[in-house]
Each structure stands twice: as structure tokens, then as C-alpha cells.
Design a protein around this motif. Sequence first.
Motif, PDB file in Angstrom:
ATOM      1  N   PHE A 105      56.687  45.683  94.065  1.00 35.50           N
ATOM      2  CA  PHE A 105      57.182  45.231  92.769  1.00 35.50           C
ATOM      3  C   PHE A 105      56.941  46.294  91.688  1.00 35.50           C
ATOM      4  CE2 PHE A 105      56.342  41.386  95.185  1.00 35.50           C
ATOM      5  CZ  PHE A 105      57.559  40.761  95.095  1.00 35.50           C
ATOM      6  N   ALA A 106      55.689  46.660  91.436  1.00 34.14           N
ATOM      7  CA  ALA A 106      55.398  47.678  90.420  1.00 34.14           C
ATOM      8  C   ALA A 106      54.016  48.252  90.686  1.00 34.14           C
ATOM      9  CB  ALA A 106      55.466  47.076  89.021  1.00 34.14           C
ATOM     10  N   ARG A 145      45.793  54.166  94.086  1.00 37.83           N
ATOM     11  CA  ARG A 145      46.932  53.350  93.661  1.00 37.83           C
ATOM     12  C   ARG A 145      46.413  52.049  93.086  1.00 37.83           C
ATOM     13  NH1 ARG A 145      50.906  53.644  98.956  1.00 37.83           N
ATOM     14  NH2 ARG A 145      51.208  55.921  98.981  1.00 37.83           N
ATOM     15  N   LEU A 146      47.215  51.460  92.167  1.00 43.82           N
ATOM     16  CA  LEU A 146      46.875  50.156  91.606  1.00 43.82           C
ATOM     17  C   LEU A 146      48.144  49.526  91.037  1.00 43.82           C
ATOM     18  CD1 LEU A 146      45.111  50.360  88.151  1.00 43.82           C
ATOM     19  CD2 LEU A 146      46.655  52.086  89.022  1.00 43.82           C
ATOM     20  N   GLU A 154      53.003  59.059  90.728  1.00 47.49           N
ATOM     21  CA  GLU A 154      54.233  58.439  91.234  1.00 47.49           C
ATOM     22  C   GLU A 154      54.282  56.977  90.803  1.00 47.49           C
ATOM     23  OE1 GLU A 154      56.620  57.662  95.467  1.00 47.49           O
ATOM     24  OE2 GLU A 154      54.601  58.576  95.459  1.00 47.49           O
ATOM     25  N   ARG A 155      55.447  56.549  90.434  1.00 49.49           N
ATOM     26  CA  ARG A 155      55.681  55.123  90.119  1.00 49.49           C
ATOM     27  C   ARG A 155      56.518  54.521  91.250  1.00 49.49           C
ATOM     28  NH1 ARG A 155      56.260  57.882  85.263  1.00 49.49           N
ATOM     29  NH2 ARG A 155      54.906  57.153  83.568  1.00 49.49           N
ATOM     30  N   ARG A 156      56.095  53.383  91.733  1.00 48.42           N
ATOM     31  CA  ARG A 156      56.776  52.741  92.855  1.00 48.42           C
ATOM     32  C   ARG A 156      57.099  51.284  92.524  1.00 48.42           C
ATOM     33  NH1 ARG A 156      53.428  54.627  98.283  1.00 48.42           N
ATOM     34  NH2 ARG A 156      53.629  56.892  97.964  1.00 48.42           N
ATOM     35  N   GLY A 157      58.106  50.758  93.280  1.00 53.33           N
ATOM     36  CA  GLY A 157      58.405  49.332  93.154  1.00 53.33           C
ATOM     37  C   GLY A 157      59.762  49.045  92.509  1.00 53.33           C
ATOM     38  N   VAL A 158      60.165  47.793  92.652  1.00 55.08           N
ATOM     39  CA  VAL A 158      61.471  47.345  92.156  1.00 55.08           C
ATOM     40  C   VAL A 158      61.538  47.458  90.636  1.00 55.08           C
ATOM     41  CG1 VAL A 158      63.060  45.383  92.036  1.00 55.08           C
ATOM     42  CG2 VAL A 158      61.742  45.801  94.127  1.00 55.08           C
ATOM     43  N   PHE A 159      60.455  47.154  89.955  1.00 50.29           N
ATOM     44  CA  PHE A 159      60.454  47.160  88.499  1.00 50.29           C
ATOM     45  C   PHE A 159      60.873  48.524  87.962  1.00 50.29           C
ATOM     46  CE2 PHE A 159      58.176  48.150  84.570  1.00 50.29           C
ATOM     47  CZ  PHE A 159      58.687  47.165  83.740  1.00 50.29           C
ATOM     48  N   PHE A 160      60.287  49.596  88.517  1.00 49.03           N
ATOM     49  CA  PHE A 160      60.600  50.923  88.006  1.00 49.03           C
ATOM     50  C   PHE A 160      62.018  51.361  88.401  1.00 49.03           C
ATOM     51  CE2 PHE A 160      55.911  51.044  88.096  1.00 49.03           C
ATOM     52  CZ  PHE A 160      55.696  51.300  86.753  1.00 49.03           C
TER      53      PHE A 160
END
Length: 384
Positions: A9-10, A48-49, A72-78
Amino acid sequence: MGLIWANCFAGVEFTASGGRCEKLITLCNRQGIPLYTVQPEAAGFTARLPARRYREISRLAQRCDVRLRVKERRGVFFRLRAYRGRWGLLLAPLVFVAAVHLLGRSVWSIRYDGLDAAAREQVEQTLYSMDICEGSVLNQEKLRAAEKQIMDTNDAFGWVSLNFEKGRLVVEASPALQKPAIESNEPVDLVAAADGILLGVNAQEGFAVKAVGQTVAEGDVLVSAYKPDPYEQPVESHAKGLVVAAVKKTYRCVQPSTYEVGALTGSIDSSFRLRMFGRTLELGAQLPEGEEVRTTHRPLTVLGFALPATVEERYLPQREARQFHLTPDGARQYARFACLAQLYEEFPDAEIIAESRQESWDGGTLTYTMTVDFKADIAREKGG
């Protein structure tokens, strides 16, 4: 659950360097900030968090003099955030769904089941006269009215059903059972349709009053519907039979050798209309109404894909006045065919035995007289 949130997700992967990194990890554990995949590095560590906890760890990092850098930014939100402000991407699917729903009420295609080519053409013309074609907007009342009109205008169908669903109109029909012909039982005489000599008499019903070899005049009774019984009481029947006679008749025809007709030139004037969603759009100038104006219609297609629309073409063949000149032999042939047409219209089963001809010319006009000896059935119902 925190790991799923961080990766799907984020989530944020960051690098911590300088200051007291061990104290930062201890403070995170005390305050319940989850750190995942913690990896030591020369100047600090990486971890990571969940993105929603990044502000909290930033405040703790300031207390420990630790510098944080997002790796790095991961997830659906980004991923969705990159499309922020581009409302067209959200509205396009909604508009598409709404258009499909609305267009589902329009006819995209028509399928005919249980109809041969002639019956299909007749039903298609009836539907088109009621504005039911590709591009029409239908409801149940219009469909039921069309079913009734098809049944009322064509006795060849036993039943007709119009089913419309998701843009497709299915026309189903079955032929009507043939009704047996009911013959009249009214007493009617058979009389002679022409003067002649009887060659054969076959009275199927009624009472023959003439015999083979007798000469009859037009209007004479051949087969009577009445006959007295032994007690002088009339017996009635509906006379039926076949009476063949040798007949001699004369037919006359006047044939001009020069006449004027409106001949086709080969050119055609046409106009088009577009029917869509119950509306008609005129495409260019239209032809005036007239008996010779013909109308055809076909579905509108693009690259072989049918659209909910119909293109109507109205065309008018062009004619011009032309004079035709017949040779004497040609005029005789036309006149003879006209005389024979009179003969066979009066006696369809006539068998010609002999014929003689006379002709006279008055300027360019031929008067043709043909006397024909033939044999045929001359029995006709009286008054028929």
C-alpha cells in the motif's frame, strides 16, 4: 500486517547515517514504530517502514542527530499519487460504463431466426416503416406494437416474437398452419363462356345438361345445380366440372409503329440520411417525394464493426423521352403477342389448333386481327 502495508500500500525504504543510529533503533522499538529488513552499513543502516510512520521517525532522528534519506517509495499509494490531478483517467472509465449502459438501449444489430429470404425482406420493411432499425431506441411498448403489425399485415406467420437485449434485436417467427380451403355449397350453375362445340363433359358435381358433340352458345347452362327428384322436388348442388369445347374467336389489336417512352438514361440521383438514437440526420440535399423514388437502408459499419446507426439511401433513376420505331415485322410481332395475351387471359388453358391473320395500315398504325381456333375449358360459374 505492517509489512504488507509497507510493501503493497505505502512503504518507504530509507538510509540512516551519522549520529547515534543505535539509539534511534531503540527509540523506534519503545514507541512501536515497526522497522523491517534492517541492514547495517558503514555510516549507519537501511530499513523499511510504513509511510504513515515516517514523520514520527523523522522527529526521533533529529533527537539522535541522525540524517535520514529516502531511498525508495513503494506501494499503490505512491503509484497513484503520480496521477494526481489527472481526473480524465478516472472519468474515462466512468464515461465508458455510462455510454455502454445508454447505448445498450439502442439497436446495434438485428438477427432473424426462422425466416426465409422473402419473409425476412417483408418483415424488415415492416420494421423499418415503424422506425425499428440499427440505431433505434426501443422499449417494450414499441416492440409489442411491431409484433401486432407484422401479424396483422402477413397471414403467413403463426406467431412473431421480438426480443431485445443488450443492443441486439432478435426476430423470431414460425409459419402459420395452412387452412383448408372451404368450398361454397351455394347452388350455382356452370355456363358457357363462349360459343363452341363440346368435346368433353366431366360433371364432378351437379347435373350435366349438355352432351359431347352439341353446339352451345355463350351463356348456355352446361352443368345445372338443380334437378327434380321422382317426386318433382328440386335437388340442389354446387355445380363443378370440366367442359372442353372447340371455340373460334377473333381478337383485335392496334399497334403504332412509332411511339414515345420514358427510357432510363443510366444515371441516378441519390440522397442519404443517417438514423441514430431515434433521430434522423439529413446528409446533403434530399430528393423530392415521388412514385419512382426507391429507398434502401443498411447498417453503418466502420472497419467491419457495426455501429448503432442506419444509413438510408434514396435514389431516383433518371429517364428521358425517346422515340422507338418498329419495323413492319416488329409491329406484327407486338400485335400478335397482344392478341395472344387477350386469349390466354380469357382462357388460360387454351390449346391453339389453327389461326388466321388480317392486317391493315393507316399511316404508321397497324390494325391487327387474329382469328383463333382452339380448345379450352369454357365452363364458368354463373355470375362469376
